[in-house]
Design a protein around this motif. Structure first.
Motif, mmCIF file in Angstrom:
data_model
loop_
_atom_site.group_PDB
_atom_site.id
_atom_site.type_symbol
_atom_site.label_atom_id
_atom_site.label_comp_id
_atom_site.label_asym_id
_atom_site.label_seq_id
_atom_site.Cartn_x
_atom_site.Cartn_y
_atom_site.Cartn_z
ATOM 1 N N HIS A 16 8.450 -5.951 9.497
ATOM 2 C CA HIS A 16 7.870 -5.546 8.262
ATOM 3 C C HIS A 16 6.779 -4.720 8.770
ATOM 4 O O HIS A 16 6.392 -4.884 9.344
ATOM 5 C CB HIS A 16 7.378 -6.474 7.362
ATOM 6 N N ALA A 17 6.496 -3.534 7.418
ATOM 7 C CA ALA A 17 5.560 -2.530 7.953
ATOM 8 C C ALA A 17 5.017 -2.205 6.295
ATOM 9 O O ALA A 17 6.322 -2.051 5.684
ATOM 10 C CB ALA A 17 5.792 -1.477 8.471
ATOM 11 N N ASP A 18 4.044 -2.242 6.170
ATOM 12 C CA ASP A 18 3.150 -1.640 4.440
ATOM 13 C C ASP A 18 1.735 -0.531 4.721
ATOM 14 O O ASP A 18 1.194 -1.536 5.269
ATOM 15 C CB ASP A 18 2.911 -3.040 3.944
ATOM 16 N N TYR A 19 1.842 -0.317 3.983
ATOM 17 C CA TYR A 19 0.153 0.631 4.216
ATOM 18 C C TYR A 19 -0.093 -0.207 2.436
ATOM 19 O O TYR A 19 0.610 0.199 1.104
ATOM 20 C CB TYR A 19 1.516 1.963 3.653
ATOM 21 N N THR A 20 -1.454 -0.382 2.458
ATOM 22 C CA THR A 20 -2.494 -0.310 1.136
ATOM 23 C C THR A 20 -3.452 1.511 1.132
ATOM 24 O O THR A 20 -4.235 1.065 1.882
ATOM 25 C CB THR A 20 -3.364 -1.922 1.680
ATOM 26 N N ILE A 21 -3.347 0.478 0.249
ATOM 27 C CA ILE A 21 -3.907 1.803 -0.648
ATOM 28 C C ILE A 21 -5.857 0.836 -1.531
ATOM 29 O O ILE A 21 -5.215 0.639 -2.246
ATOM 30 C CB ILE A 21 -4.001 2.948 -1.475
ATOM 31 N N ALA A 22 -6.220 1.157 -1.052
ATOM 32 C CA ALA A 22 -7.639 0.463 -1.282
ATOM 33 C C ALA A 22 -9.110 1.361 -0.893
ATOM 34 O O ALA A 22 -8.429 2.373 -0.937
ATOM 35 C CB ALA A 22 -7.877 -0.718 -1.291
ATOM 36 N N GLU A 23 -9.904 0.727 -1.466
ATOM 37 C CA GLU A 23 -11.481 1.201 -0.346
ATOM 38 C C GLU A 23 -11.200 1.244 0.512
ATOM 39 O O GLU A 23 -12.204 2.507 1.302
ATOM 40 C CB GLU A 23 -12.586 0.615 -1.022
ATOM 41 N N PHE A 24 -10.868 0.660 1.143
ATOM 42 C CA PHE A 24 -9.719 0.975 2.788
ATOM 43 C C PHE A 24 -8.947 1.303 2.990
ATOM 44 O O PHE A 24 -8.848 -0.225 2.330
ATOM 45 C CB PHE A 24 -10.934 -0.350 3.574
ATOM 46 N N ASN A 25 -8.115 2.027 3.310
ATOM 47 C CA ASN A 25 -6.895 1.504 3.186
ATOM 48 C C ASN A 25 -6.228 0.847 5.265
ATOM 49 O O ASN A 25 -7.191 1.182 5.839
ATOM 50 C CB ASN A 25 -6.157 3.504 3.101
ATOM 51 N N ASN A 26 -4.684 0.716 4.938
ATOM 52 C CA ASN A 26 -4.933 -0.319 6.135
ATOM 53 C C ASN A 26 -3.115 -0.336 5.960
ATOM 54 O O ASN A 26 -2.335 -0.318 5.253
ATOM 55 C CB ASN A 26 -5.430 -1.972 5.361
ATOM 56 N N LEU A 27 -2.865 -0.065 7.464
ATOM 57 C CA LEU A 27 -1.670 0.127 7.643
ATOM 58 C C LEU A 27 -1.365 -1.528 8.406
ATOM 59 O O LEU A 27 -2.043 -2.285 9.427
ATOM 60 C CB LEU A 27 -1.702 0.331 9.002
ATOM 61 N N SER A 28 0.038 -2.139 7.896
ATOM 62 C CA SER A 28 -0.087 -3.337 8.522
ATOM 63 C C SER A 28 1.323 -3.879 9.340
ATOM 64 O O SER A 28 2.591 -3.487 8.219
ATOM 65 C CB SER A 28 0.389 -4.883 7.512
ATOM 66 N N VAL A 29 1.428 -3.870 10.036
ATOM 67 C CA VAL A 29 2.815 -4.237 11.139
ATOM 68 C C VAL A 29 2.982 -5.943 11.492
ATOM 69 O O VAL A 29 2.180 -6.264 11.502
ATOM 70 C CB VAL A 29 3.223 -3.772 11.339
ATOM 71 N N GLY A 30 4.286 -6.609 11.107
ATOM 72 C CA GLY A 30 4.729 -8.058 11.433
ATOM 73 C C GLY A 30 5.974 -8.321 12.438
ATOM 74 O O GLY A 30 6.713 -7.324 11.817
ATOM 75 N N VAL A 31 5.945 -9.224 12.565
ATOM 76 C CA VAL A 31 7.360 -9.924 13.514
ATOM 77 C C VAL A 31 7.547 -11.098 12.871
ATOM 78 O O VAL A 31 6.831 -11.980 12.773
ATOM 79 C CB VAL A 31 7.304 -9.193 15.123
ATOM 80 N N ASN A 32 8.989 -11.244 12.588
ATOM 81 C CA ASN A 32 8.927 -12.255 11.473
ATOM 82 C C ASN A 32 9.865 -13.187 12.148
ATOM 83 O O ASN A 32 11.071 -12.660 13.013
ATOM 84 C CB ASN A 32 8.708 -11.979 10.123
ATOM 85 N N PHE A 33 10.142 -14.580 12.220
ATOM 86 C CA PHE A 33 11.030 -15.300 12.327
ATOM 87 C C PHE A 33 11.097 -16.470 11.600
ATOM 88 O O PHE A 33 10.371 -16.955 11.622
ATOM 89 C CB PHE A 33 10.623 -16.117 14.271
ATOM 90 N N GLY A 34 12.759 -16.426 10.973
ATOM 91 C CA GLY A 34 12.573 -17.622 10.197
ATOM 92 C C GLY A 34 14.318 -18.237 9.645
ATOM 93 O O GLY A 34 14.736 -17.557 10.595
ATOM 94 N N PHE A 35 13.835 -18.208 8.459
ATOM 95 C CA PHE A 35 15.891 -19.476 8.252
ATOM 96 C C PHE A 35 15.312 -19.118 6.697
ATOM 97 O O PHE A 35 14.589 -19.875 6.109
ATOM 98 C CB PHE A 35 15.862 -20.753 8.970
ATOM 99 N N ARG A 36 16.716 -18.762 6.289
ATOM 100 C CA ARG A 36 16.815 -18.275 4.224
ATOM 101 C C ARG A 36 15.614 -17.481 3.963
ATOM 102 O O ARG A 36 14.165 -17.199 4.944
ATOM 103 C CB ARG A 36 16.904 -19.847 4.134
#
Length: 333
Positions: A313-333
């Motif tokens: 997943h990847a997302d971008y947040t707009i706020a007083e300080f903008n932030n780029l987030s990237v994640g590697v996930n392992f899951g079930f259901r």
């Protein structure tokens, strides 16, 4: 300061002004040192609050009972174009003993995020003794224009659309520095209560998350200032409250959220300091603390790719300080 990891370098690098400037600042007296340090560190503390506080979700579709996901999340919080966070106006009328060497009464000086260099000040007792030194610059002067953060995060589904979350960064230690992080969150999917839940194309959730970050930097062995047990300790606590909506497709999904963040950072200058230069030579014990607050609306948009138990997943947040987030996930259901 030793830089064992990139993350450790940035967070504690903002505190490394102590190695070259704490003797000078304390020579100006406790009140002046505290006032300057508070203005100097406030923007980087605020940015750190935003950096560690997001990324609580990558979908609004809460996991069913027994479903789980483990994530490795990295964030980059930028400040390249935030000139208002990279400098502050130092007015000598607000200080008891600090003056600019060129006779100015006020001018822009660097914060811990900034890049202004070559600003000289003088500490004087008004009579015979005086001490001249250069004010510290900040991260931008070393070509850093973002604050990173990273941690492990786990989510597990409970009954009735409720999902519990936890995040954790185990303590990272060097000979003179350490950082750690933990947090807890909860997400509730309101669409799970609707009769047509299984066929709805979207999900709508609410998320609440709490994050705690602490860092310490021991500089007793640097011999910058005589004394004992000299260290800086930073503690950050933050809360986020968010409404989230996402699609519910098998492979690729999109999500977005709107919420509110509030947090506080406190930095303590601890230990014994024997100031041997300047007109105010004395010994200080645990001389002062400074704090910074952050609050405001946040909005983000992101996408998630799901391939069996493996997800990105990847997302971008707009706020007083903008932030780029990237994640590697392992899951079930």
């Amino acid at each position: 300061m030793k830089r064992i990891t990139f993350l450790l370098a940035i967070f504690l690098g903002t505190l490394s002004w102590a190695q070259s400037n704490i003797n000078d600042l304390l020579a100006a007296g406790i009140d002046d040192a505290q006032r300057f340090t508070n203005d100097y560190l406030a923007p980087v503390s605020e940015g750190a609050i935003y950096s560690i506080s997001g990324s609580w979700y990558n979908t609004a579709d809460a996991k069913p009972l027994g479903g789980f996901e483990i994530s490795i999340i990295g964030n980059l919080t930028g400040f390249k174009n935030k000139d208002d966070k990279k400098a502050f106006t130092l007015n000598t009328a607000d200080y008891e003993n600090l003056q600019f060497t060129d006779g100015s009464t006020s001018k822009l000086v660097s914060t811990a995020l900034g890049d202004i260099e070559g600003i000289n000040v003088v500490v004087t007792d008004g009579n015979v003794f005086s001490e001249t030194f250069e004010l510290p610059s900040g991260l931008a002067s070393e070509d850093f224009n973002f604050l990173p953060s990273g941690y492990l995060q786990a989510s597990v589904g409970l009954i009735k659309g409720t999902e519990l979350k936890a995040r954790f960064l185990p303590k990272i230690n060097t000979d003179d520095a350490s950082i750690s992080l933990y947090g807890f969150g909860i997400q509730h999917d309101f669409t799970k209560h609707l009769p047509a839940d299984k066929v709805l194309p979207v999900a709508i959730s609410a998320v609440i998350g709490y994050t705690h970050f602490d860092a310490s930097y021991d500089f007793t062995d640097t011999s910058v200032v005589a004394g004992q047990d000299q260290r800086l300790e930073m503690d950050i606590n933050s809360w986020v409250f968010q409404a989230v909506v996402s699609t519910r497709l098998p492979v690729i999904n999109f999500y977005g959220g709107l919420g509110y963040l509030t947090g506080k950072s406190e930095t303590n200058v601890l230990g014994t300091y024997v100031v041997t230069s300047g007109p105010f030579q004395t010994t200080y014990t645990d001389p002062f603390s400074v704090s910074a607050n952050a609050s405001g609306v946040t909005a983000n948009i992101g996408t998630k790719l799901k391939l069996g138990f493996f997800r990105l997943h990847a997302d971008y947040t707009i706020a007083e300080f903008n932030n780029l987030s990237v994640g590697v996930n392992f899951g079930f259901r």
